[in-house]
Design a protein around this motif. Sequence first.
Motif, PDB file in Angstrom:
ATOM      1  N   PHE A 268      20.986   1.356  -0.039  1.00 48.16           N
ATOM      2  CA  PHE A 268      20.947   1.701   1.379  1.00 48.16           C
ATOM      3  C   PHE A 268      20.081   0.693   2.131  1.00 48.16           C
ATOM      4  O   PHE A 268      20.430   0.225   3.213  1.00 48.16           O
ATOM      5  N   PHE A 269      18.915   0.399   1.542  1.00 48.14           N
ATOM      6  CA  PHE A 269      17.981  -0.519   2.184  1.00 48.14           C
ATOM      7  C   PHE A 269      18.587  -1.898   2.373  1.00 48.14           C
ATOM      8  O   PHE A 269      18.483  -2.504   3.450  1.00 48.14           O
TER       9      PHE A 269
ATOM     10  N   GLY B 214       0.826  -1.210   0.000  1.00 44.62           N
ATOM     11  CA  GLY B 214       0.000   0.000   0.000  1.00 44.62           C
ATOM     12  C   GLY B 214       0.857   1.254   0.000  1.00 44.62           C
ATOM     13  O   GLY B 214       0.596   2.205  -0.750  1.00 44.62           O
ATOM     14  N   LYS B 215       1.897   1.280   0.833  1.00 45.75           N
ATOM     15  CA  LYS B 215       2.801   2.439   0.861  1.00 45.75           C
ATOM     16  C   LYS B 215       3.510   2.602  -0.483  1.00 45.75           C
ATOM     17  O   LYS B 215       3.695   3.729  -0.975  1.00 45.75           O
ATOM     18  N   ALA B 216       3.921   1.482  -1.076  1.00 48.43           N
ATOM     19  CA  ALA B 216       4.619   1.557  -2.358  1.00 48.43           C
ATOM     20  C   ALA B 216       3.712   2.095  -3.457  1.00 48.43           C
ATOM     21  O   ALA B 216       4.182   2.758  -4.393  1.00 48.43           O
ATOM     22  N   MET B 217       2.409   1.830  -3.364  1.00 45.97           N
ATOM     23  CA  MET B 217       1.467   2.257  -4.390  1.00 45.97           C
ATOM     24  C   MET B 217       0.869   3.636  -4.107  1.00 45.97           C
ATOM     25  O   MET B 217       0.138   4.177  -4.938  1.00 45.97           O
TER      26      MET B 217
ATOM     27  N   PHE C 188      16.746   7.198   6.372  1.00 42.50           N
ATOM     28  CA  PHE C 188      16.039   6.420   7.391  1.00 42.50           C
ATOM     29  C   PHE C 188      14.543   6.742   7.353  1.00 42.50           C
ATOM     30  O   PHE C 188      13.703   5.841   7.431  1.00 42.50           O
ATOM     31  N   LYS C 189      14.226   8.020   7.241  1.00 40.90           N
ATOM     32  CA  LYS C 189      12.824   8.437   7.228  1.00 40.90           C
ATOM     33  C   LYS C 189      12.089   7.845   6.029  1.00 40.90           C
ATOM     34  O   LYS C 189      10.961   7.364   6.157  1.00 40.90           O
ATOM     35  N   LYS C 190      12.735   7.874   4.863  1.00 39.82           N
ATOM     36  CA  LYS C 190      12.122   7.330   3.653  1.00 39.82           C
ATOM     37  C   LYS C 190      11.849   5.833   3.812  1.00 39.82           C
ATOM     38  O   LYS C 190      10.769   5.349   3.443  1.00 39.82           O
ATOM     39  N   LEU C 191      12.812   5.095   4.362  1.00 40.63           N
ATOM     40  CA  LEU C 191      12.654   3.655   4.527  1.00 40.63           C
ATOM     41  C   LEU C 191      11.601   3.330   5.585  1.00 40.63           C
ATOM     42  O   LEU C 191      10.855   2.353   5.436  1.00 40.63           O
ATOM     43  N   GLU C 192      11.532   4.137   6.638  1.00 39.42           N
ATOM     44  CA  GLU C 192      10.518   3.911   7.664  1.00 39.42           C
ATOM     45  C   GLU C 192       9.125   4.202   7.119  1.00 39.42           C
ATOM     46  O   GLU C 192       8.172   3.476   7.408  1.00 39.42           O
ATOM     47  N   GLU C 193       8.996   5.256   6.324  1.00 39.23           N
ATOM     48  CA  GLU C 193       7.702   5.593   5.738  1.00 39.23           C
ATOM     49  C   GLU C 193       7.225   4.517   4.777  1.00 39.23           C
ATOM     50  O   GLU C 193       6.017   4.328   4.603  1.00 39.23           O
TER      51      GLU C 193
ATOM     52  N   ASN D  63       9.897   0.250  -5.945  1.00 39.45           N
ATOM     53  CA  ASN D  63       9.324   1.589  -5.933  1.00 39.45           C
ATOM     54  C   ASN D  63      10.247   2.615  -5.267  1.00 39.45           C
ATOM     55  O   ASN D  63      10.030   3.814  -5.398  1.00 39.45           O
ATOM     56  N   LEU D  64      11.272   2.128  -4.550  1.00 32.41           N
ATOM     57  CA  LEU D  64      12.231   3.050  -3.944  1.00 32.41           C
ATOM     58  C   LEU D  64      13.064   3.717  -5.031  1.00 32.41           C
ATOM     59  O   LEU D  64      13.341   3.104  -6.062  1.00 32.41           O
ATOM     60  N   PRO D  65      13.482   4.952  -4.807  1.00 27.59           N
ATOM     61  CA  PRO D  65      14.455   5.547  -5.741  1.00 27.59           C
ATOM     62  C   PRO D  65      15.689   4.650  -5.827  1.00 27.59           C
ATOM     63  O   PRO D  65      16.128   4.083  -4.819  1.00 27.59           O
TER      64      PRO D  65
END
Length: 901
Positions: A403-404, A351-354, A445-450, A395-397
């Motif tokens: 990093f992930f 859901g977050k990815a979409m 970190f914020k991007k990965l947590e979101e 979907n991540l840049p």
Amino acid sequence: MDLVKLCLSPLCSCMQSPVVRQDMNHVFSTKEKLDDLKNAMEQLLAKRNDIQRELDDPQNKGKLLGDELQLWLRSVGEKENKVERLLDEYRKGNCVAGSCSLNCFSRYKISIDAIKLEKEINQLITKQPKIKFTDIPPPKPVPESYRTVGKKISFNVDIARSYLADERVGIIGIWGMGGVGKTTLLKKIRQSLSSDANMGFNHVLFIEASKDTQQEELRKKISESLQLQSDGKEDILNILKTSNFVLLLDNIWEEVDLIDIGIPHPYSDDNSTKQYKHKVIFTTRSEDVCAKMGAGENTIKVKCLESDEAWDLFKDNVNLAVIESDEKFKEIAWQVMETCGGLPLALKVVGKAMSNKKSVQDWKFILNSIKNSGTEVVQGVQESLLPVLKFSYDNLPRNIQEFFLYACILQVLHKDDLLELWMGLGLINNFDNLQQAHHTARQIFKKLEESCLLYSLNDDYVGSHDVIYEMAVWIASDCGMNMNKWIVKQYDRYLEEIPSINAENWRFAKRVIIQGEVELLPILSHQCSDLLCLMIRYNSCFKNIPEGFFNQMPNLTYLNLSYTGIEELPKDIKCLANLQYLDITGTSISSLPKELIYLKKLQYLMFNILNGLVKVDLKYLMSRLQNLKVIDIYPSGWVDLEQLKKSKKHVKAIGMRVVSQEVFQKLSCLPTTQLCLYNLDIISLSFDTLSCKNHGFLQSLRIESCPQLEQIVMNGRETHLNCLTILDVEKLQNIIWKDLSPPEFFHVLDYLFISRSNLDNLTWVLHLPRLSELYIEDCAEIETLFYIKEEREIQQQEVLKHRPTFPALETVIITKLPKLVSISNFALHFPRLEVRQCPNLKKLPFNSGINNNNNQRMIVILGEREWWESLEWDDDTIPSHLRPYFFLDEYSDECTTSRSE
């Protein structure tokens, strides 16, 4: 009736007795008994649904059910759980229809259980209490998914608490596939036990395990949770056997020997322990583990969500306005949701990815890609969800994907360690100073947590869910096609035989990460041209690098050998022409080889000297290595002034020892990160002169053997200091706060060590919100540790009434304070405490409330027996309550001093 004889005797003989005919009826009518049971359960559920509809009526919002009806609803849930387990047992084929073999045992047992359950269910049907409401304040509105999922969690929490309240139940198992919410449920159970209704448990121990966790590691974690001085099973057992405790053991993959980890077995026949409540709740993916652990029927299966429930959770994580803008859009979104198989974690992650996809075409593309992945989502089979979850990674840049993978596969790492790793690998490289690098890392970190791919265990550590970890490993291995692309090995330090490493696996590896006790590296007879990252950490057994080892990895860019037993770097390190990062912190290496001058691309050098005060002659080295960005030789190495001036242009961070006034006077022009001020002839020290205002990022400060230093003035803004050590500064009398009140300073300080100073008051310590470790030793003038004596301090103390004191503090150790007579001259709720060699301390800061405070942080008290027996108490019951936490001090005088090293 002997069923073995029944099943082996001829049928005609068996049928002659009425008792036998009744038993045979149980054997051959199992399905009918189960049908009767299902019918009864359906009637009970219908009554519960009627109640639920009335509860959901808008007129009854803001009302609370009476206790009797809540207990009835909880019982209904338990019966539903038991019926489902019985039906599962039957469906799994334990009984083979039409045969009269030993399977008749299973048929007979299932029939008997079905009859018993049906009787209990019918009693619940006839004893349904009347619906009574009590007015309560209306709750804040929450998303529909949280109401749906929350009801399921609350329902299971109630079942777990009913097991905990049942004296006949000692072990409870929670099982279900990865990502279904077992850990969430266990944390909710812990949360429920932290409320006022803590059910009388003195200790609620939450211990996280993993697939490779050994018994010894579990013992260590339990010991740390109890804050014991050793992790022996007898020490744990002695504390727990006379306590009411519940052990919450998360994520076990195989049977755990409770006795071996020091847990008194809940079913102990020892009469001396029967008066205490001993409970164990664990989570696992396997129902078989529940059986082996002895949970029996006392299990809770956490199931995936039904479609409607899954849709509610999915909607909360996507852009709802977009998918509800068009019925076609909504239909495609529903199909994407169904690919998640009802798994809550997958629903959130996908859901977050979409959530940023705003066209029907994008959603169609994703849906078709999932369908064409060739993998069918199978209920209960976690691996089938990996391609679905991969879309969140896709979907991540692209610049964040790497990093992930590192953050996830390495698991539970300190954020600073990850930052250094990312910098060393060149993932973070465009920064003017260390602050910028930290800011970039925080954004990542914020991007990965979101995206729900990473979460903060606390402010300093990050981790990932098991399912996400498995997805990351799968992605890193080219979707399972190349398992040796990443080699990550964790060798347990308790293994009797140190394993060898397979050299052949290194041939095509890009990253090799080894942690734990490995003595020898493989002899590489082939080139490892793809190898970019080699990390071997925390291994005292590892002392030598094979000759020619570095010849085989020409493209290595990252080398981390920190906290190993190596004593020197081999000469063939010069072959690492592409090396950018070298970390030999915490090793026994005392000098750097001249061959390092060939590492022209080296940007990061971490070299922590442990063997004495050795001057590192970096003059020749640094003149050749013009790409160096970070030099960390703290706390024992130093650089001369001339070379510091030359390096100022390109070095972004320096950690070192300062031994001369000339260098000390230039610190405000240097980007220092870690400093040890040693044997300097200074009377007063101003904090903001220690690092460049524009480029400094001072994180660790050690002030040692400065005989004339009398005061430290804290007047720097936006400090980042997290570690402060003051050692052997005997004239130090004051730490002065200037311009602003203390809360504005040192907001991230988490470690404070003060030894051999003339300080007489540490009240300012109360204002450190992140402080986790406090060590005070050998301070001859301290009579009261926290003493309010000025009007300004009293006003500040008023502020403390509105927030917790020491909110993050885990450890306080006070040692060799000869004049200490009290901890504080005002009321203070104190955390864990260790006291050594304080002969005049006759009173500890505890009142009678400690006897009823089941949620207290553990107290550890060390001292001589005579001192303990001489302590004075406000309440005679306190010493008996604290007695299990008192230990005779067997430490030498040098023990605590070594903590500051």
